[in-house]
Design a protein around this motif. Structure first.
Motif, short mmCIF file in Angstrom:
data_model
loop_
_atom_site.label_atom_id
_atom_site.label_comp_id
_atom_site.label_asym_id
_atom_site.label_seq_id
_atom_site.Cartn_x
_atom_site.Cartn_y
_atom_site.Cartn_z
N TRP A 1 1.06 -1.05 -0.02
CA TRP A 1 -0.03 0.13 0.06
C TRP A 1 0.79 1.21 0.07
CZ3 TRP A 1 -4.20 -0.56 4.34
CH2 TRP A 1 -5.40 -1.55 3.73
N LEU A 2 0.55 2.21 -0.80
CA LEU A 2 1.18 3.56 -0.85
C LEU A 2 0.14 4.53 -0.12
CD1 LEU A 2 2.85 3.56 -4.42
CD2 LEU A 2 3.90 3.38 -2.10
N VAL A 3 0.26 4.89 1.10
CA VAL A 3 -0.49 5.80 1.77
C VAL A 3 -0.09 7.17 1.97
CG1 VAL A 3 -1.61 6.10 4.25
CG2 VAL A 3 -1.25 3.82 3.24
N SER A 4 -1.05 8.15 1.21
CA SER A 4 -0.76 9.54 1.45
C SER A 4 -1.21 10.43 2.76
CB SER A 4 -1.26 10.30 0.21
OG SER A 4 -0.72 9.76 -0.82
N PHE A 5 -0.40 10.80 3.30
CA PHE A 5 -0.88 11.58 4.52
C PHE A 5 -0.32 12.90 4.83
CE2 PHE A 5 2.67 11.32 7.44
CZ PHE A 5 3.50 10.45 6.80
N LEU B 1 -8.59 2.58 3.57
CA LEU B 1 -8.42 4.15 3.64
C LEU B 1 -9.42 4.54 4.71
CD1 LEU B 1 -7.50 6.87 2.74
CD2 LEU B 1 -9.38 6.63 1.07
N LEU B 2 -10.51 3.93 4.57
CA LEU B 2 -11.68 4.40 5.67
C LEU B 2 -11.24 3.98 7.13
CD1 LEU B 2 -15.13 3.66 3.97
CD2 LEU B 2 -13.91 5.86 4.09
N ALA B 3 -10.65 3.02 7.24
CA ALA B 3 -10.27 2.30 8.57
C ALA B 3 -8.80 3.05 9.11
CB ALA B 3 -9.71 1.02 8.61
N LEU B 4 -8.04 3.57 8.20
CA LEU B 4 -6.94 4.19 8.68
C LEU B 4 -7.29 5.78 9.01
CD1 LEU B 4 -4.08 3.39 6.01
CD2 LEU B 4 -4.41 2.52 8.37
N GLN B 5 -8.05 6.29 8.24
CA GLN B 5 -8.70 7.43 8.64
C GLN B 5 -9.28 7.74 9.93
OE1 GLN B 5 -10.95 8.50 5.08
NE2 GLN B 5 -9.36 9.83 4.30
N ALA B 6 -10.15 6.58 10.32
CA ALA B 6 -10.88 6.77 11.52
C ALA B 6 -9.96 6.36 12.71
CB ALA B 6 -11.80 5.32 11.56
N ALA B 7 -8.55 5.78 12.38
CA ALA B 7 -7.84 5.23 13.55
C ALA B 7 -6.59 6.72 13.66
CB ALA B 7 -7.23 4.05 13.08
N SER B 8 -6.28 7.33 12.63
CA SER B 8 -5.34 8.11 12.68
C SER B 8 -5.34 9.33 13.86
CB SER B 8 -4.85 8.87 11.59
OG SER B 8 -6.02 9.52 11.03
N PRO B 9 -4.38 9.75 14.36
CA PRO B 9 -4.56 10.78 15.41
C PRO B 9 -4.67 12.08 14.96
CG PRO B 9 -2.33 10.33 15.14
CD PRO B 9 -2.98 9.14 14.22
N GLY B 10 -5.09 13.08 15.64
CA GLY B 10 -5.22 14.46 15.04
C GLY B 10 -3.87 14.74 14.50
N ALA C 1 -4.82 9.45 1.25
CA ALA C 1 -5.06 8.50 0.03
C ALA C 1 -4.55 7.25 0.08
CB ALA C 1 -4.87 9.37 -1.33
N LEU C 2 -4.87 6.25 -0.58
CA LEU C 2 -4.23 5.02 -0.44
C LEU C 2 -4.36 4.09 -1.78
CD1 LEU C 2 -5.03 2.51 2.52
CD2 LEU C 2 -4.74 1.71 0.12
N ARG C 3 -3.34 3.73 -2.25
CA ARG C 3 -3.46 2.97 -3.31
C ARG C 3 -2.62 1.72 -3.17
NH1 ARG C 3 -0.83 7.35 -4.86
NH2 ARG C 3 1.43 7.21 -5.09
N GLU C 4 -3.00 0.60 -3.79
CA GLU C 4 -2.27 -0.75 -4.07
C GLU C 4 -1.22 -0.47 -5.05
OE1 GLU C 4 -3.07 -4.30 -2.69
OE2 GLU C 4 -5.02 -3.76 -1.96
N SER C 5 0.10 -1.12 -4.99
CA SER C 5 0.93 -0.82 -5.84
C SER C 5 1.73 -2.20 -5.99
CB SER C 5 1.89 0.18 -5.44
OG SER C 5 3.05 0.12 -5.98
#
Ligand code: SF4
Lengths: 566, 228
Positions: free
Chosen positions: B4-8, B81-90, B96-100
């Motif tokens: 996964w490539l995760v943009s944050f 993506l939804l799970a990571l967004q809910a779990a990330s700290p402020g 964004a997230l994409r498989e690679s």
């Protein structure tokens, strides 16, 4: 820092309560007491709880230079604008940090100088067993476990004026107002719903490395092993145990909420928790890779406890004989003998653990030089086992602190060993300790400050203020400890560092009623303390009441009782 | 095993995190989201998660990349993506997230930085001019392996400067494919020094990072949340 996982924000909500642990963020964020209050206030009362910690000296200096006031991490609003500023007071060496924080926040140092717009400053936690050294700086103290009274405190803050709010607080059981006339000592509050209230399940998880990076589940409160030097053993009586189902469910929820993979089952003596084996087994079975740790081990059951730990957890183990000779251990009511100690040491080294740390105290009542040299002998015996069993693969270290008599314990009126004796005994130890054993001796000067404040009386707050004005802060940090500030303040008060501060001290010699008893009723009877002191002198041990026989300490009764799992 | 490539984005107090703390916070976000990371081999297995271009302490960032190897049990990119967004700290916002199909860590090519400085905008503009022309701006770095002189202009060429109320807004690009790269704070310090103003690092922001073509190619459609 702030920005933690599970941070709560309740903007605009009143009352706004700021909770503080008077130490650096990295230390304070791991304090379980603050985590309990944070979750309790935010999730179960209409109030908002925010936090502030003590800025380290370089940051504090910068804040002063730039005129920046202490702010809370949740809202970035000034702490001075909150309704209640609650401090968890962990020990005497945090006293000057309270003044540092008040000053950085721009809140008048003395409660007597505060007015309508200022927050009510309230202190709680173990150090309020004797509130005198901080009395001038607090509007109120809470004596005991606050969980059961939090809703009443929040309600009390709803009044219009500061005077009304303080009057409301005075009516909450457990609250002492140092600047109001209040009759009689305040009874220590016991949270009687502890066993039916789940532990913290959504703790704050810092983004930076903290002192403890793991889920902490309080399985039990109180310890009745009866060690005569131990203040916590008195302060958190009686024993109350949480059901295993509750502990496991809370661990599961907290693991999910934090992302940790380690659970620490904490209490004053987790090995005594009746459900310990089942709880450890079930938590480890929650998912692969979960580790369970116990903060302390009992020497007499260490072998069994160690066997229950996972292979990947075989790191270092701490055992606390406290004293090296049988005679002294009997005085302390430590019911362990040499054979049990040897069995525990064998279990450590044959179990593949990589290190053993032994913890002792010096300066104990009735201690002789032989007792101190005995520490080295005990370490040497353990070192032989390490060589024989672990063949050089395990480290052995010995940590020795200086004993400071504490209020509300059977030794509360025993004299403090004093600087000269402690210094000599530390030297004795250094000389006698085998060279390959790592010896760490607790910073002597901070023990002197601790002794001066631990049994402080009225007026001890003046000494704290003077030391702070001379530059003392972060007194529990060796690198920040300012010996000259403390020696100077003590000399100005006509004291040698280590003597109890306050008018009328020392209490033991004059036989006058110790001043902490005038404020705090810790629920144990004077007769019990006296009897235990007498038994110590006779080397008579006293049984743990959880084993069936009540020793009439006075704590139970009027709705307070021991709750041990069947 | 999937990649996964995760943009944050990194904002607020989270910008004061060190590289290791940021990595730990992202790792903890995965754990809270219930997304299992693959572990490395060896005596001390570590989760296979990397942040290819460390952020300076104090810098905010609009679009960072984390490369994560997740187990086959991991959810779809959309649910992930939804799970990571809910779990990330402020302060660490998953965008964004994409498989690679990528196996190797993507190589950064260049990154764009923005910074606000306080002081006389004219003096800052003149300092930028001096930075871009004339004697090449150099810094000497001292480390355990000796000293190293870095030519800042070689990796941070053009700096744009625009006046703002009370100061100036600077923007520049740092190249990571042309020898030792300039550190953004070095660029700002040199300009601030020439302008006679205080370098204000807390306003530093990494706007964009561009990775070598391999990082962008052949990836599945990006999952991007509607709100970000
Ligand atoms: S009153 Fe008895 S049972 Fe209760 S804590 Fe004291 S000794 Fe134990």
């Amino acid at each position: 820092m702030g920005g933690e996982f599970n941070l709560r924000r309740k903007p605009g909500i009143r009352p706004r309560i700021v909770l503080s642990y008077p130490d650096a963020y990295e230390v304070g964020i791991s304090n379980p007491g603050l985590q309990i209050l944070y979750e309790l206030v935010n999730d179960r009362t209409p109030a908002a709880a925010e936090r502030a910690y003590c800025p380290l000296p370089d940051m504090a200096d910068l804040m002063r230079a730039r005129g920046v006031r202490l702010w809370s991490l949740e809202s970035a609003e000034p702490v001075a604008a909150c309704d209640l500023w609650g401090f968890t007071l962990p020990h005497e060496l945090a006293c000057t940090n309270v003044l540092e924080m008040l000053d950085l926040a721009g809140v008048p140092l003395h409660a007597a100088e505060r007015g309508e717009g200022d927050p009510i400053v309230m202190g709680g936690g173990p150090a309020v067993a004797d509130p005198w050294p901080l009395a001038a700086f607090f509007d109120a103290f809470f004596i005991g476990e606050v969980e059961g009274r939090m809703a009443a405190i929040v309600e009390a803050l709803g009044a219009q004026t500061r005077a009304e709010r303080l009057a409301n607080l005075a009516a909450v059981p457990g609250v002492w107002l140092p600047h109001a006339a209040q009759a009689g000592p305040v009874e220590r509050q016991v949270f009687t719903d502890f066993a039916c209230t789940p532990p913290v399940e959504r703790p704050l998880v810092p983004l930076v490395e903290a002192v403890h990076d793991r889920v902490v589940i309080e399985v039990m409160r109180g310890c009745t092993a009866g060690c005569r030097f131990c203040q916590a053993g008195i302060w958190y009586r009686p024993v109350r145990e949480r059901p295993v189902d509750m502990v496991v469910a809370a661990a599961e929820r907290a693991l999910a909420a934090t992302g940790y993979d380690e659970v620490s089952l904490v209490s004053l003596s987790s090995c005594d928790y009746s459900g310990i084996d089942e709880a450890v087994r079930r938590i480890r079975a929650l998912r692969p890779g979960i580790r369970v740790s116990l903060p302390s081990l009992r020497i007499d059951s260490a072998a069994t406890s160690l066997a229950g730990l996972a292979a990947e957890q075989r790191g270092s183990v701490t055992l606390a004989p406290e004293a090296a000779t049988q005679e002294l251990r009997e005085r302390l009511n430590k019911r362990v003998d040499e054979a049990q100690f040897d069995e525990a040491v064998r279990a450590v080294f044959s179990g593949g653990f990589t290190g053993l740390k032994l913890y002792f105290m010096i300066g104990l009542p009735g201690e002789s030089d032989d007792d101190v040299v005995g520490i080295a002998a005990m370490a040497a015996a353990a070192a032989r086992r390490a060589k024989e069993i672990a063949r050089g693969r395990a480290r052995l270290s010995v940590s020795v602190s200086s004993y400071v008599p504490k209020p509300h314990t059977p030794f509360e009126l025993e004299p403090f060993a004093g600087e000269a004796t402690l210094r000599r005994r530390q030297a004795l130890l250094r000389e006698a300790m085998p060279r390959h054993v790592r010896l760490s001796l607790h910073h002597l000067e901070s023990s002197l400050v601790e002794a001066t404040l631990a049994r402080g009386g009225p007026g001890a707050d003046r000494l704290v203020e003077d030391a702070w004005r001379r530059g003392a802060r972060f007194d529990s940090w060796t690198e920040h400890f300012d010996e000259a500030a403390w020696r100077g303040a003590a000399a100005a008060a006509g004291l040698a560092l280590g003597d109890p501060a306050g008018e009328g001290a020392p209490w033991g010699e004059t036989g006058s009623m110790a001043p902490w008893h005038a404020i705090v009723d810790a629920r144990v009877t004077p007769a019990f303390l006296e009897e235990e002191r007498r038994r110590a002198a006779e080397r008579a041990t006293t049984a743990d009441c959880r084993d069936g026989v009540c020793v009439s300490c006075g704590v139970c009764g009027a709705g307070v009782e021991m709750e041990v799992l069947a | 095993m999937r990649t996964w490539l995760v943009s944050f984005a990194r904002r607020g107090p989270a910008r004061y995190l060190s590289h290791l703390d940021t990595l730990r916070a992202v790792q903890r976000t995965f754990a809270r989201a219930g997304v299992e990371l693959e572990l490395s081999q060896g005596m001390r297995p570590k989760p296979r998660l990397s942040l290819p271009l460390p952020l300076p302490v104090g810098a905010a960032a609009d679009d960072e990349l984390a490369l994560a190897r997740v187990t086959d049990a991991a959810p779809s990119a959309r649910d992930g993506l939804l799970a990571l967004q809910a779990a990330s700290p402020g302060g660490l916002d998953v965008i964004a997230l994409r498989e690679s199909p990528l196996r190797a860590r993507p190589q950064p090519l260049r990154a764009r930085y923005a910074c606000e400085v306080r002081g006389d905008a004219g003096a800052v503009a003149a300092a930028v001019g001096a930075f871009e022309e004339g004697e090449p701006p150099r810094v000497v770095r001292r480390g355990p392996k000796g000293t190293k002189t870095v030519d800042l202009r070689r990796s941070a060429g053009a700096v744009s400067c625009r006046a703002t109320p009370g100061g100036a807004h600077l923007e520049f690009e740092v190249r990571y494919d042309a020898g030792t790269a300039a550190r953004p704070q070095e660029v700002i310090e040199v300009i601030a020094d020439k302008a006679g103003i205080e370098p204000v690092l807390h306003r530093l922001r990494r706007v964009e990072v561009v990775f070598a073509e391999a990082a962008r190619a052949q990836h599945a459609p990006t999952q991007r949340s509607a709100t970000t």
